[in-house]
Design an enzyme around this catalytic site. Sequence first.
Site, PDB file in Angstrom:
ATOM      1  CE  LYS A 125      68.750  51.294  58.408  1.00  0.00           C
ATOM      2  NZ  LYS A 125      68.773  51.350  59.865  1.00  0.00           N
ATOM      3  CD  GLU A 137      74.995  48.953  61.329  1.00  0.00           C
ATOM      4  OE1 GLU A 137      74.639  49.359  62.456  1.00  0.00           O
ATOM      5  OE2 GLU A 137      74.668  49.521  60.267  1.00  0.00           O
TER       6      GLU A 137
END
Length: 301
Positions: free
Chosen positions: A173, A180
């Site tokens: 993550k 991102e």
Amino acid sequence: MELGMVGLGRMGANMAQRLLRGGHRVAGFDPGEQARAAAAANGIEAAASLAELVAKLPAPRAVWLMVPAGKIVDDTLDQLLQLLAPGDTIVDGGNSNYKDTQRRAAMLAEHGIAYVDCGTSGGVWGLAEGYSLMIGGDEAAVERLRPLFATLAPSPDSGWGRVGPSGAGHFTKMVHNGIEYGMMQAYAEGFAILQHKAEFALDLPQVAEIWRDGSVVRSWLLDLTADALKKNPEMEGIAPWVADSGEGRWTVAEAIDLDVPAPVITLSLLQRLRSRDTDSYADKLISAMRNEFGGHAVKQS
């Protein structure tokens, strides 16, 4: 399946509601009275304390943490350690540093309690669309919680999976968030270039809509960007200040430790830091330097 949710902020409450819709029973605790009341109004069995929450759960218990990374996680685990029993499982669905996760998993294993790290992506859309779940931890513990993961994910067989041992979920993550950062920065810079080309008077919402279909840069992030541009094409009322959750920093540090070049992620992080310097001493000094060596004009504030 029955679950205890700790942390009933927007993300935790939405996850609990998705589980309820999937036929699971969810009890929840949050230190905020308003959060507990809102959760209760949505069908979640609200508990006034961690002890009361644990008492509502049948053994072997499953407790899911949706609390901010850092000390609050350790403090919550210290309390839960006094309440849980061997065979129980704790899931950390927040953005904890994977090194902290490995430490916590080893500590809890000494007490017979499984610790599963679940990197969770989906934001405010997860309630309707499902969450992307990157899971680390003991394989048997993850498998026992399969019904929960299958319900939270976009579908029972997609968007989630065990990626490795303890820490692997949060590590994955972390890198996800680093990527991102880079994607967001690229979109932002591209639209800024379009916006500055005054002679074409480009309609940015229109461009975003065109790119959404058939383009190689289409993505869900572009869909959200198009929505934001449609609502506020000039970005009026929005300060040029960009926060970071910390995971971009961790990704860059990990890249350095592993000797992996990651210039895009690194520069996107630096741009976020740059956005917060509204009175840049460094920029002023560079202007003064140019004046000293070349006699270049200094713009007065």
